[in-house]
Scaffold this motif. Sequence first.
Motif, PDB file in Angstrom:
ATOM      1  N   ASP A  24       0.865  -1.180   0.000  1.00  0.00           N
ATOM      2  CA  ASP A  24       0.000   0.000   0.000  1.00  0.00           C
ATOM      3  C   ASP A  24       0.898   1.225   0.000  1.00  0.00           C
ATOM      4  OD1 ASP A  24      -2.543  -1.376   0.319  1.00  0.00           O
ATOM      5  OD2 ASP A  24      -1.945  -1.780   2.379  1.00  0.00           O
ATOM      6  N   GLY A  97      -9.887   3.379  -1.598  1.00  0.00           N
ATOM      7  CA  GLY A  97      -8.804   2.454  -1.286  1.00  0.00           C
ATOM      8  C   GLY A  97      -9.275   1.089  -0.839  1.00  0.00           C
ATOM      9  N   SER A 100      -9.598  -1.135  -4.755  1.00  0.00           N
ATOM     10  CA  SER A 100      -8.251  -1.246  -5.320  1.00  0.00           C
ATOM     11  C   SER A 100      -7.412  -2.291  -4.596  1.00  0.00           C
ATOM     12  CB  SER A 100      -7.550   0.111  -5.347  1.00  0.00           C
ATOM     13  OG  SER A 100      -7.601   0.743  -4.093  1.00  0.00           O
ATOM     14  N   VAL A 101      -7.766  -2.636  -3.368  1.00  0.00           N
ATOM     15  CA  VAL A 101      -7.086  -3.745  -2.674  1.00  0.00           C
ATOM     16  C   VAL A 101      -7.414  -5.051  -3.395  1.00  0.00           C
ATOM     17  CG1 VAL A 101      -7.045  -5.136  -0.563  1.00  0.00           C
ATOM     18  CG2 VAL A 101      -6.910  -2.653  -0.414  1.00  0.00           C
ATOM     19  N   ALA A 104      -5.669  -5.076  -6.668  1.00  0.00           N
ATOM     20  CA  ALA A 104      -4.231  -5.317  -6.502  1.00  0.00           C
ATOM     21  C   ALA A 104      -3.960  -6.798  -6.246  1.00  0.00           C
ATOM     22  CB  ALA A 104      -3.670  -4.463  -5.370  1.00  0.00           C
ATOM     23  N   ASN A 116      -1.663  -0.875  -4.019  1.00  0.00           N
ATOM     24  CA  ASN A 116      -2.906  -0.172  -3.738  1.00  0.00           C
ATOM     25  C   ASN A 116      -2.576   1.256  -3.295  1.00  0.00           C
ATOM     26  OD1 ASN A 116      -5.681   0.351  -2.802  1.00  0.00           O
ATOM     27  ND2 ASN A 116      -4.785   0.159  -0.769  1.00  0.00           N
TER      28      ASN A 116
END
Length: 146
Positions: A24, A97, A100-101, A104, A116
């Motif tokens: 991250d 966020g 997008s995890v 990813a 991310n």
Amino acid sequence: MTDSPTPDSSTTSGVRPAQGYAGDLPAALAWQWVQQGQAVLVDVRTDAEREWVGRVPGAQAVAWKQWPGMAANADFDAQLRAAVPAGMKVVLLCRSGVRSVAAAQRAAALGLEAYNILEGFEGDADENGQRGRVGGWRLAGLPWRQ
């Protein structure tokens, strides 16, 4: 994951360890990597979000889910592979966020070095349930347009 030389601390400062993908990172570091040609920025928000809320110039649009209904993008894998040249890092951006995890993790499963972007484009909701005032790409003053 791709085999690459161990990055120096100037390019990894601020990266936090993550489960199932490379890490991250804050939006400013993601933008730095993109500007330096080290990564491709992929916006995984819906087409509607990018159109109505704003977009990042130069970002590749590869929705994780599509509006309406938030159905999974059946073409995500192929679109992501087409958006990210071999050997490049990919930094993934969504609203806050969270999506997008997942993106990813999927990107890493496809063999990409995936990160991310923390807080996403709009950040978390504030005490009034409004976004854009607590963290995020826009609040950090990074490039975007309506």
